[in-house]
Each structure stands twice: as C-alpha cells, then as structure tokens.
Write an enzyme that holds these catalytic residues in place. Structure first.
Site, PDB file in Angstrom:
ATOM      1  N   GLU A   1       0.833  -1.214   0.000  1.00 50.25           N
ATOM      2  CA  GLU A   1       0.000   0.000   0.000  1.00 50.25           C
ATOM      3  C   GLU A   1       0.858   1.249   0.000  1.00 50.25           C
ATOM      4  O   GLU A   1       0.543   2.233  -0.642  1.00 50.25           O
ATOM      5  CB  GLU A   1      -0.925  -0.003   1.229  1.00 50.25           C
TER       6      GLU A   1
ATOM      7  N   ASP B   1      -7.158   1.041   8.077  1.00 50.36           N
ATOM      8  CA  ASP B   1      -5.832   1.604   7.790  1.00 50.36           C
ATOM      9  C   ASP B   1      -5.753   3.048   8.284  1.00 50.36           C
ATOM     10  O   ASP B   1      -5.152   3.900   7.652  1.00 50.36           O
ATOM     11  CB  ASP B   1      -5.539   1.516   6.276  1.00 50.36           C
TER      12      ASP B   1
HETATM   13 ZN   LIG Z   1      -1.393   2.630   5.910  1.00 47.11          ZN
END
Ligand SMILES: [Zn+2]
Length: 455
Positions: free
Chosen positions: A324, A352
């Site tokens: 990511e 996240d």
């Molecule tokens: Zn992250």
C-alpha cells in the site's frame, strides 16, 4: 405522576426490546470475546517486535507474509493462500545527513529520503534554498529564482481541521509531487516539511513519484522542528545554504504476496466479504498503527466468528494487502484477480487509519446501500460507533469499487494518528490494547451485519 411512571415503563420496555434483539445479543458477544479473549494485541507484538519494518521487497515483508499465513493456518480457517504480486523495491541505504550552513556554522537537522527518491551524488548536494508554501507560489517565482537551488516546501498541515486526515490531504501534494514541480523550474533538490501537527525531531517519510520528462532530483522529509529552524534561519540569512546527502536506490521489482484467509459461506459461498489491512510498512517504522493494527484486527474478526460459532452465509476473507505504501500493487492485483476469477465481492472493510478508539465507518456505495448500513446505527452506537456515513473506504480496497463492491473504511479517532505516521515512533508501545481490541470488535460487528443482511 402516572404519566411519568408510564414513560419510565415504556423506556424500560424499549431498552429491554433492544437488548433482546438477536443482533444486539450477537454484537454484545462479539465485544465480550474481543475484550476477554482477544488475540490481536499479542499478534501485533510479534509483527512489530519480532518482525518489525516491512517495506515492500524487504526481508521483513517476506517474514510478515510467512508469519501471517502461519497464524491464519493455526486458526484453522477453511482456506489460507497467497496471491503473487510484483512490488517496487526501494532501499534507503546509509542514514541521510543534512545541515543548515551559515558562514562557518553548520547546524544538523533530521531528514529522511522520501520513498522512491533518487540518491544525491556521493558527496551530497549543497545549494541556496527557496522556501514556498504552494506550487502556485513556486511557479510565480519562475525558473530565474529557482534554478540551481533547493526548494523547501513548508506548508503545515492545517491545525484547525478537526479530522486530521483532511489536514493531511491538504498538505501531502508537497510530498507526492514536490520534486517534480521543483525540477520543472531547474531546482537541484526538494525538502518537504513533515506531514504532522506535532513539533518534534522525527522526519515523517512517505511515498513520492516523479513525473515524466523532468529531471529526477533527490527529495527528503525534514522534521517539523527542522523545518521551523530552516524557515527562521532563512528569514535572517536568505543566502544560507543547505546540505544533504542520501543513499537510496530503486532495485528491480521483487516478488511478494497478498496473504488471504477465509471462512467459507454456508449459503452463498460465491459471494465474498473482505476485511483487510496492509502488511507492508515504511522501512523506518515498526508499522504498529500503520498498518499492523489493521492486519491483526482483520485476522481477529475471523477468529471471533469462529470462536462464537457464527457460521457466515457469505464467504468472509481476511486480506493482508502488500505494498500500500509505495505502489498499491497488492490492492490492484487483488481486484484484478477477483475480476479474472469472476468472484463477486459484495463488500470490503479496511482498517488503515490506526488502532485508536473506534468512532465509526465511512461508506462508499450507492445511496440505498449507504442508507441500509446507516440504519444499523442504533445497534452500533452503544459501542461508540456513531460516525457512520458517506466517506472514504481505503486505499487497498479502492480498486474493488470498479465492480460495484461497497467499501467501508473503519474510522478510529484521528487526533494522534499523524503524531506517529511513517516514523520510527510508530511502534508497538504506541498502541493501546483496549483501543485495538475495540477496533477489532467494531469491524467484526459490521462484518456480522453485512453478512446477515447483505447489500
Ligand atoms: Zn497505511
């Protein structure tokens, strides 16, 4: 008097009714399990303390792949598997050096190369500095003033924004595109104020990208204290010079993996609900809040369902996405494979945004889908989940939206996230066990409702 008694009896009846609602009972059990027998905190300890930094392509990232697969195997999920994905492989090399140079005086300041940046020449770069707050301000100065200099981007995150992610979004263009915009005007380097509201000595790293057709100039984050000092020094000595040296390098792409564990659906096994986070972290960080928390919470969601004997109708998958931070290759690959394999993903939930106190979920979907989820608020609000409405989903699950998957972004409290974000202090000690477990339970509760009622 009579009326008051009646009202009291009625409210008792209503709360009794809610408490006896089968969904309320199950959600209560989910929280009890997470808070009494939770495993996420010990898993996070291992991921951060035993494995540690895990930037894509690194040995740490590979260890994290092997270990999370092993954890999910041990939990006895119905299927645990890896998805191949090629990832960028950037390495920092030896620690950076930087100082402000005024006359004979050299004042060292903390910097860290931004992910994806090129190195400086071996002897470093020293040049005069142009401080700007924005790209329009830089362009207005023009090549005459910028050529041969180091551009210093010093627009802080807006401290008046209550949601710190909004403040981050309003400043991060400097980090992502600063080097390219500076190079267009002939600059030799770009130094970017760290993305945080805190005044400290930690450079906050993060991704950047070069545009095509412009020189690749080195770029680094400077701590906020360092940025304040440089700015003040420039006011007093506009002709000062800045020196920096960094040794980073982009190697050929490396093979890595998304790690997936699933519980097969009992009624609609071909319809999938994803819960996930990203397994990679920045090289300087243990990646506790970003995003070890999201990974262990996602595994914990499946563990809780098994522990409580909840047999989902749909297939529930925990996905540890790779890359990511500096490429999103894992998220893109996951969505590509879903399409290729004709998998129907009805919803995806991502954590996240740190392992902090749960506040709610942001939803990306059609209005009627959003309303269906928002109608669950009375079931979730007793656990502090009151912010449920349209908002962002998550970077890794984002590519699934193309095929109509409804996205939910877990929203914990945002006030401390950017104190730690992408720094050496994003470590295990920065995470509260209770907050982490409440987050896992919140995700399990919403996964339970998505599974029970579909979309
Ligand atoms: Zn992250």
């Amino acid at each position: 008097m009579m009326k008051r008694t009646l009202t009291f009896l009625l409210s008792l009846l209503i709360s009794y009714g809610y408490a006896q609602n089968p969904d309320s009972v199950t959600i209560r059990k989910i929280y009890n399990e997470a808070l009494s027998n939770g495993k996420s905190y010990e898993w996070l300890r291992h991921l951060t303390k035993q494995i540690g930094p895990r930037l894509s392509g690194s040995a740490g990232a590979q260890k994290a792949v092997d270990w999370t697969k092993q954890v999910m195997d041990q939990q006895g999920f119905d299927r645990v598997f890896l998805q191949d994905v090629m990832v960028p492989h950037w390495v920092r090399g030896a620690k950076e050096e930087a100082f402000i140079h005024i006359g004979k005086q050299k004042t060292v300041v903390p910097i860290a190369a931004l992910g994806g940046s090129v190195a400086t020449p071996a002897k470093g770069i020293e040049a005069q500095v142009i401080e700007v707050k924005s790209f329009p301000e830089l362009r207005a100065l023009g090549a005459d003033k910028v050529k041969g200099k180091i551009v210093f981007y010093n627009r802080p995150m807006d401290p008046t924004k209550i949601n710190t992610f909004e403040a981050y979004g309003g400043a991060v263009d400097q980090r992502a595109n600063g080097a390219t915009e500076a190079a267009k005007l002939g600059a030799v380097g770009a130094i970017v104020r760290s993305m945080t509201n805190v005044h400290d000595d930690n450079p906050h790293v993060g991704g950047m990208r070069y545009g095509t057709g412009v020189a690749l100039i080195p770029t680094a984050a400077i701590s906020t204290n360092g940025a304040d000092l440089l700015s003040k020094s420039l006011q007093e000595n506009p002709a000062l010079t800045f020196y920096f040296k960094q040794n980073c390098e982009t190697l050929p792409d490396a093979k890595s993996y998304n790690v997936v564990g699933e519980i097969k659906g009992s009624e609609k096994p071909d319809e999938i609900i994803v819960v996930g986070g990203h397994l990679d972290s920045w090289d300087l960080a243990e990646g506790a809040h970003d995003d070890g928390a999201g990974c262990v919470q996602s595994i914990e969601v499946l563990r809780i369902m098994k522990a409580l004997g909840i047999k989902p109708k749909h297939t529930i998958r925990a996905v540890m996405f790779m890359n990511e931070e500096n490429g999103l290759r894992g998220g893109v690959q996951y969505a590509d494979l879903a399409k290729k394999n004709n998998e129907k993903h009805i919803a995806a939930v991502e954590s996240d945004n740190g392992g902090f106190t749960p506040r709610g979920f942001g939803i990306v979907g059609k209005p009627e889908q959003r309303e269906k989820i928002m109608a669950w608020k009375p079931l979730l609000a007793p656990y502090g989940l009151t912010e449920i409405g349209p908002s962002g989903g998550g970077a890794d699950i984002g590519p699934l939206a193309q095929t109509g998957t409804v996205l939910l972004g877990f929203k914990p409290d945002s006030q401390r996230y950017f104190d730690y974000h992408h720094t050496t202090i994003d470590r295990f000690e920065a995470v509260s066990q209770r907050e982490l477990e409440l987050g896992a339970a919140s995700m399990a509760a919403v996964i339970y409702l998505l599974d029970a009622y579909g979309l």
